[in-house]
Structures are given as structure tokens and as C-alpha cells.
Enzyme design. Structure first.
Site, PDB file in Angstrom:
ATOM      1  CG  HIS A 121      21.305  30.604  17.019  1.00 33.49           C
ATOM      2  ND1 HIS A 121      20.814  31.213  17.763  1.00 33.49           N
ATOM      3  CD2 HIS A 121      20.621  30.316  15.552  1.00 33.49           C
ATOM      4  CE1 HIS A 121      19.687  31.750  17.375  1.00 33.49           C
ATOM      5  NE2 HIS A 121      19.640  31.224  15.825  1.00 33.49           N
ATOM      6  CG  ASP A 198      21.647  25.342  20.298  1.00 32.41           C
ATOM      7  OD1 ASP A 198      20.719  24.779  20.319  1.00 32.41           O
ATOM      8  OD2 ASP A 198      21.985  26.389  19.937  1.00 32.41           O
ATOM      9  CE  LYS A 224      15.520  26.914  15.575  1.00 27.48           C
ATOM     10  NZ  LYS A 224      15.495  27.748  14.334  1.00 27.48           N
ATOM     11  CB  CYS A 363      21.118  33.914  14.944  1.00 33.32           C
ATOM     12  SG  CYS A 363      19.618  35.219  14.741  1.00 33.32           S
TER      13      CYS A 363
END
Length: 405
Positions: A121, A198, A224, A363
Site C-alpha cells: 500500500h 504492515d 479497518k 493506493c
């Protein structure tokens, strides 16, 4: 028992309609909806217990501080970390930028390398571009396999004598690929290279234990994880945290300030400046409580069932193309349709059917370029989605094909 009807009843927004159709929310990869428990926790904090945290001696400040700091323990348990290894952030983006500025920038030199995958991302790309632009750091890219998988050995083969960090996703937000970050971390540790993971998607869809993974940094984002926007945290291993300079300056992160000098707090406190997102983090704690009650293993099993069912339904559509078919992938599907159908048109038609998907590059422009695409329509499933919603998506895609194919 995973009581899906009861779970759906916990999310007020799922009862609404869009364009006269029942909402089918399949944009969870961008942001998940919030259960009543989170909404109530946020409302209660504002209505009954709000005050600034830390240093206040009055009752409301004490209540707010206790509720806020209790979340640190919840995050630590969720990730299998120590409380002193949890730094609150506004989300993964801030956490990764924190590592870039406070850990990497002071110790990387021109020609030093950061290894990262093409599946990252932008939040795990742009902070390293800052170091490339400002300090001459080299970014070494690792491409996924044709099916979207990312073998650990391929990442480790990119490590050289100038590699100072590996930055890799736990789960691709475009392909749904689950990366064996544990194997990457074991190999990296043997080579003396720290690893940042991540976890923006990875922590949402399956249990996570950073001690078992062996990473140095693991970033998560609250919105999220069914919590409020503006909430999140990053796990930073104790030895790495001790190496970091302060990220932002202001209140809370200081020990003493004079006209001539400033000294800083120790541990995670030195990374948390100013008045934090108090209520956002309290809401995040409520979301983690909710997930804990469901059990992340149960969530993972439910989403695996949705994934398998969706793949079976997609298999009958020879004009539909799925990006990423790695074994064990998550329930994230980036789709294109034969013909002139653009992702934005697909999304618009699906919206008229009450189905919310995302359209664009997600993204992840380097990945889309690698795939030879300018955009996809992405349907991403969560803990409250159903097989009937998979059927609705397939019907909507068939309509898109009829109109645009």
C-alpha cells in the site's frame, strides 16, 4: 457457534437501504462498519466521561485516563505483545511514517537499501520514498508470482550487505495474498535485518501474534478493525523503541522543558505527543473487545467460507478476471470484466444495486502497473458478510457484463 444473524444485528448500518435496495457492504478493505458496542462506547465517552487524559487530578480526567490507557493492554493482548511495546497512532500510515522518521532516517545513509514488495500500500511506500529523496536510500522491489503469491525466499534473496530494513505487507489489500511474514522474519533475523510488517489487512482477518512472527514493527489501523477512524497502534519491539528519536514534539512526550533544553520521556511515551485521540482509542478498545468475544479464529473461518464460495461462483463467469489467486488468500477480490467495462462504471452500476465496492488503484499504483492495469473493482468481505451477498455481487456483475461487456 458463529451466529451471523446476531452479528449482523450488532451493526446498525447494515439494516439501511441504498437506492431502494438492501445495503450489501463490500468495501471492508477500505474501512469496516462499526458495531453498536463501538458506537455506544464513543457516545458514552463523550456524554459522560470526557476530559483530557494524563496529569489531570479531577474525577473525569482520571476516568478518561484509565479508559484510554486500558486500550493499550487490549492492543497488546490482540497482538501478543507487551504493553510497553504498543504506541498509539491515528492508524497504520502514522505508524509507518513514525518508523521512517524516528528509526530509519537517523541510521540510514546514501546507498543503504530497503527491501519491499510490489504489493505494498502507498502507506508502506511513500515514507521510504521520503528517505530515497532526502537521504539517497535505495528501494529494492520484489515482485509477486503470477498467482499473486510472495515466497519468503524471494524476499530474502533481495537482501544484500546494504539492506537495512524489510518492509512488507501481511496481506495485500488488492490481491488478498497472505504473506508468510514469519518465514521472512526468521530469515531476516539470521541476516541481522529488521522487519516492518504492515498489518492493516492481516490483523483484520486472522489471529496475529507478533512474538511468533518475530517482527520488529507491526502496524494496525482501527477503522479497518471495526473501530473509529483516527485510531490505531504500532507494535515496536523494545530494543527498536529504545533506538528511536521522538517523532513529534509537544506535551506528554517530554520529561522536562527549559528555555535552553528539553529532555524526553522513555519508552512509548516519547512517541506520543500532544492530546491524543482519546475517544477514538476508547472506541478502538471496544472494537477489540468485540473481536475478542467473537474469536479471531472464528472470524477467519467464516471469511474463508465466503472466499471459497465466492471463488466457486466466479469460476462460472468466463468474462470475469480475478487478480490474485494465491493459495490461502483472503476474501478480497480485485476484478475486471472483458470489453469496455471500466472499474468506475462497474462500481457505479453495482451501487445502483445497493452493492458498495471500491474502484481505482487502491493506493497500490506500483502493483497495478506491474499487473498492466489502470484500475480494478474490489469487493472485500468482512465478518458480517453472507453467502447471499456473494450471490448479490455475482448478479450485479452479470448486469455489468450485460451493459458494458
Amino acid at each position: 457457534m458463529y451466529d451471523l444473524d446476531r452479528i449482523r444485528a450488532d451493526f446498525p448500518i447494515l439494516s439501511r437501504q441504498v437506492h431502494g435496495k438492501p445495503l450489501v457492504y463490500l468495501d471492508n478493505g477500505a474501512s469496516a462498519q462499526k458495531p453498536r458496542a463501538v458506537i455506544d462506547a464513543v457516545t458514552r465517552a463523550y456524554e459522560h466521561d470526557y476530559a483530557n487524559v494524563h496529569r489531570g487530578l479531577h474525577t473525569l480526567s482520571t476516568i478518561a485516563t484509565e479508559a484510554y490507557e486500558a486500550v493499550r493492554g487490549k492492543v497488546a493482548r490482540f497482538l501478543g505483545a507487551g504493553e510497553d511495546e504498543i504506541v498509539f497512532t491515528t492508524g497504520s500510515t502514522e505508524g509507518i511514517n513514525m518508523v521512517s522518521y524516528a528509526w530509519a532516517a537517523p541510521r540510514l545513509h546514501p546507498g543503504d537499501e530497503i527491501v519491499l514488495s510490489l504489493m505494498e500500500h502507498h502507506a508502506n511506500i511513500v515514507p521510504w520514498h521520503f528517505l530515497r529523496e532526502r537521504q539517497g536510500v535505495v528501494m529494492k522491489w520484489v515482485a509477486p508470482e503470477a498467482d499473486g503469491s510472495l515466497p519468503a525466499e524471494k524476499v530474502l534473496e533481495a537482501v544484500g550487505p546494504r539492506t537495512r530494513l524489510i518492509a512488507v505487507t501481511h496481506m495485500s489489500n488488492v490481491l488478498g495474498t497472505r504473506v508468510d511474514v514469519g518465514a521472512i522474519c526468521r530469515g531476516a533475523r539470521a541476516r541481522g535485518v529488521p522487519v516492518l510488517v504492515d498489518g492493516s489487512q492481516g490483523a483484520v482477518h486472522a489471529p496475529v501474534n507478533v512474538a511468533e512472527i518475530g517482527c520488529d514493527f507491526y502496524a494496525i489501523t482501527g477503522h479497518k478493525l471495526y473501530g473509529p477512524s483516527g485510531s490505531g497502534a504500532i507494535f515496536i519491539a523494545r530494543d527498536r523503541l529504545a533506538e528511536m528519536r521522538p517523532f513529534l514534539g509537544g506535551g506528554d512526550m517530554i520529561r522536562e522543558v527549559t528555555c535552553d533544553s528539553a529532555t524526553y520521556a522513555e519508552g512509548y511515551a516519547r512517541m506520543e505527543a500532544g492530546t491524543p485521540g482519546i475517544v477514538q482509542q476508547i472506541g478502538f478498545g471496544a472494537a477489540l473487545d468485540y473481536l475478542g468475544a467473537l474469536g479471531m479464529g472464528n472470524v477467519a473461518a467464516h471469511e474463508a467460507d465466503l472466499r471459497d464460495y465466492a471463488l466457486a461462483r466466479f469460476a462460472g463467469l468466463n468474462w470475469l478476471h480475478l487478480q490474485g489467486t494465491a493459495p490461502g488468500k483472503g476474501a478480497i477480490f480485485s476484478l475486471t470484466i472483458d470489453g469496455a467495462a471500466h472499474a468506475h462504471d462497474i462500481s457505479t452500476i453495482l451501487d445502483q444495486c445497493g452493492i458498495a465496492v471500491r474502484a481505482g488503484t487502491h493506493c497500490a499504483m506500483p502493483l497495478l502497473t506491474h499487473l498492466g492495469l489502470t484500475a480494478t473493482a474490489r469487493a472485500s468481505f468482512g465478518l458480517y458478510n453472507t453467502r447471499a451477498e456473494v450471490d448479490a455481487l455475482v448478479s450485479g456483475l452479470e448486469l455489468c457484463h450485460d451493459l458494458l461487456g
